[in-house]
Scaffold this active site. Structure first.
Site, short mmCIF file in Angstrom:
data_model
loop_
_atom_site.label_atom_id
_atom_site.label_comp_id
_atom_site.label_asym_id
_atom_site.label_seq_id
_atom_site.Cartn_x
_atom_site.Cartn_y
_atom_site.Cartn_z
N PRO A 1 35.57 66.43 -93.39
CA PRO A 1 36.87 67.06 -93.57
C PRO A 1 37.02 67.87 -94.85
CG PRO A 1 37.01 64.68 -93.86
CD PRO A 1 35.65 64.98 -93.29
N ASN A 2 37.67 69.00 -94.69
CA ASN A 2 38.07 69.92 -95.77
C ASN A 2 36.92 70.73 -96.36
OD1 ASN A 2 40.90 69.17 -95.76
ND2 ASN A 2 40.23 67.21 -96.59
N ARG B 1 39.45 76.96 -102.59
CA ARG B 1 40.39 76.17 -103.40
C ARG B 1 39.61 75.27 -104.35
NH1 ARG B 1 43.76 75.05 -98.49
NH2 ARG B 1 43.73 77.12 -97.58
N TYR C 1 34.71 72.02 -107.02
CA TYR C 1 33.69 72.19 -105.98
C TYR C 1 32.92 73.50 -106.06
CZ TYR C 1 35.96 68.12 -103.98
OH TYR C 1 36.46 66.86 -103.79
N ASN D 1 27.27 65.22 -95.41
CA ASN D 1 28.37 65.19 -96.38
C ASN D 1 29.62 64.87 -95.59
OD1 ASN D 1 30.29 65.41 -98.31
ND2 ASN D 1 29.68 67.45 -99.04
N ALA E 1 35.67 62.82 -97.55
CA ALA E 1 36.45 61.62 -97.84
C ALA E 1 36.17 60.47 -96.87
CB ALA E 1 37.94 61.97 -97.86
N HIS F 1 34.22 57.28 -97.90
CA HIS F 1 34.82 56.16 -98.63
C HIS F 1 35.69 55.29 -97.75
CE1 HIS F 1 33.45 58.86 -101.72
NE2 HIS F 1 34.38 59.75 -101.43
N ASP G 1 28.80 52.85 -88.66
CA ASP G 1 28.27 52.27 -87.42
C ASP G 1 27.52 53.32 -86.61
OD1 ASP G 1 29.19 49.74 -87.97
OD2 ASP G 1 30.98 49.89 -86.70
N GLU H 1 22.94 60.60 -97.22
CA GLU H 1 24.32 60.87 -97.64
C GLU H 1 24.27 61.82 -98.83
OE1 GLU H 1 26.54 57.38 -98.85
OE2 GLU H 1 27.80 58.61 -100.15
N HIS I 1 26.63 64.55 -101.59
CA HIS I 1 27.90 65.05 -102.10
C HIS I 1 27.64 66.16 -103.11
CE1 HIS I 1 29.95 61.75 -100.22
NE2 HIS I 1 29.00 60.97 -100.67
N LEU I 2 28.52 67.14 -103.10
CA LEU I 2 28.47 68.21 -104.10
C LEU I 2 28.75 67.66 -105.49
CD1 LEU I 2 30.72 70.45 -101.93
CD2 LEU I 2 28.46 71.21 -102.67
N SER I 3 29.79 66.85 -105.58
CA SER I 3 30.22 66.32 -106.88
C SER I 3 29.56 64.98 -107.14
CB SER I 3 31.75 66.18 -106.89
OG SER I 3 32.16 65.24 -105.90
N ARG J 1 33.93 60.24 -110.84
CA ARG J 1 35.29 60.62 -110.43
C ARG J 1 36.15 59.37 -110.22
NH1 ARG J 1 35.08 64.98 -105.85
NH2 ARG J 1 37.25 65.19 -106.52
N ARG K 1 36.35 56.80 -105.05
CA ARG K 1 35.18 57.56 -104.55
C ARG K 1 33.86 56.84 -104.85
NH1 ARG K 1 37.53 62.61 -103.21
NH2 ARG K 1 39.25 63.08 -104.59
O1 CA2 Z 1 31.61 65.98 -103.53
C1 CA2 Z 1 31.60 65.99 -102.31
O2 CA2 Z 1 30.80 66.64 -101.63
C2 CA2 Z 1 32.68 65.19 -101.55
O3 CA2 Z 1 32.10 64.69 -100.35
C3 CA2 Z 1 33.79 66.16 -101.24
C4 CA2 Z 1 35.00 65.50 -100.59
C5 CA2 Z 1 35.46 64.29 -101.40
O4 CA2 Z 1 36.51 63.63 -100.71
C6 CA2 Z 1 34.32 63.32 -101.63
O5 CA2 Z 1 34.80 62.24 -102.42
C7 CA2 Z 1 33.18 64.00 -102.36
C8 CA2 Z 1 36.16 66.48 -100.50
C9 CA2 Z 1 35.85 67.76 -99.83
C10 CA2 Z 1 37.05 68.63 -100.00
O6 CA2 Z 1 36.61 69.94 -100.19
C11 CA2 Z 1 37.49 70.82 -100.65
C12 CA2 Z 1 37.01 72.08 -100.88
C13 CA2 Z 1 37.86 73.03 -101.37
C14 CA2 Z 1 39.18 72.73 -101.65
C15 CA2 Z 1 39.66 71.46 -101.40
C16 CA2 Z 1 38.80 70.51 -100.90
#
Ligand code: CA2
Length: 148
Positions: free
Chosen positions: A10-11, A18, A23, A74, A77, A80, A87, A98, A100-102, A107, A111
């Protein structure tokens, strides 16, 4: 030649539009291109998918069995929160990294927990878009080493 699934939750479709301070400014399309080139240069192929829906991600993981040699995941959210995704990875038995970018460990506390880590062969986080190619490299090494 092997095929790998790069699956995004998601997202992540909003990447580059954004919160660039968190990110970065790279879009998900940019990441797809880099992953595609990285795989092709090594004689492999990828399927790149994104969904904002937990069930669709579960379906994609199920459908990977017998089709893809590994999944770079990836889950955003859902990492978590989602026992369902954990499963799905366990039951599909497709090697999954698994990613993640960040650096999720630097954080918020919420997370720091990952359900997926229990099911993954490993976890990569904190390297921005390079986390994707690092995950693909790990999957390629794992496949080459003769794991399933
Ligand atoms: O760091 C990552 O790749 C995450 O999977 C990104 C998720 C976050 O919930 C994880 O804890 C770490 C969030 C992705 C949301 O991406 C956005 C991108 C642009 C603007 C807003 C959100």
């Amino acid at each position: 030649m092997a095929s790998f699934l790069v699956l995004n939750g998601p997202n992540l479709n909003l990447l580059g539009t954004r919160q660039p301070e968190v990110y970065g400014s790279t879009t998900l399309d940019d990441i797809e291109q880099v992953c595609r080139t990285f795989a092709h240069d090594r004689g492999h192929s990828i399927v790149f998918q994104q969904s904002n829906h937990e069930g669709a991600l579960v379906d994609a993981i199920h459908d990977a069995r017998g089709v893809h040699a590994g999944i770079a995941l990836n889950a955003g959210a859902y990492t978590h929160t989602s026992v369902a995704l954990m499963d799905a990875v366990l039951s599909s038995m497709v090697p999954t990294v698994e990613l993640h970018l960040s650096n999720v460990h630097a954080r918020e506390e919420f997370r720091h927990r990952s359900y997926l880590a229990k099911a993954a062969i490993g976890v990569i986080c904190g390297f921005g878009s390079a986390s994707y190619t690092l995950a693909l490299q790990a999957l390629m090494d794992h496949t080459k080493a003769g794991h399933d």
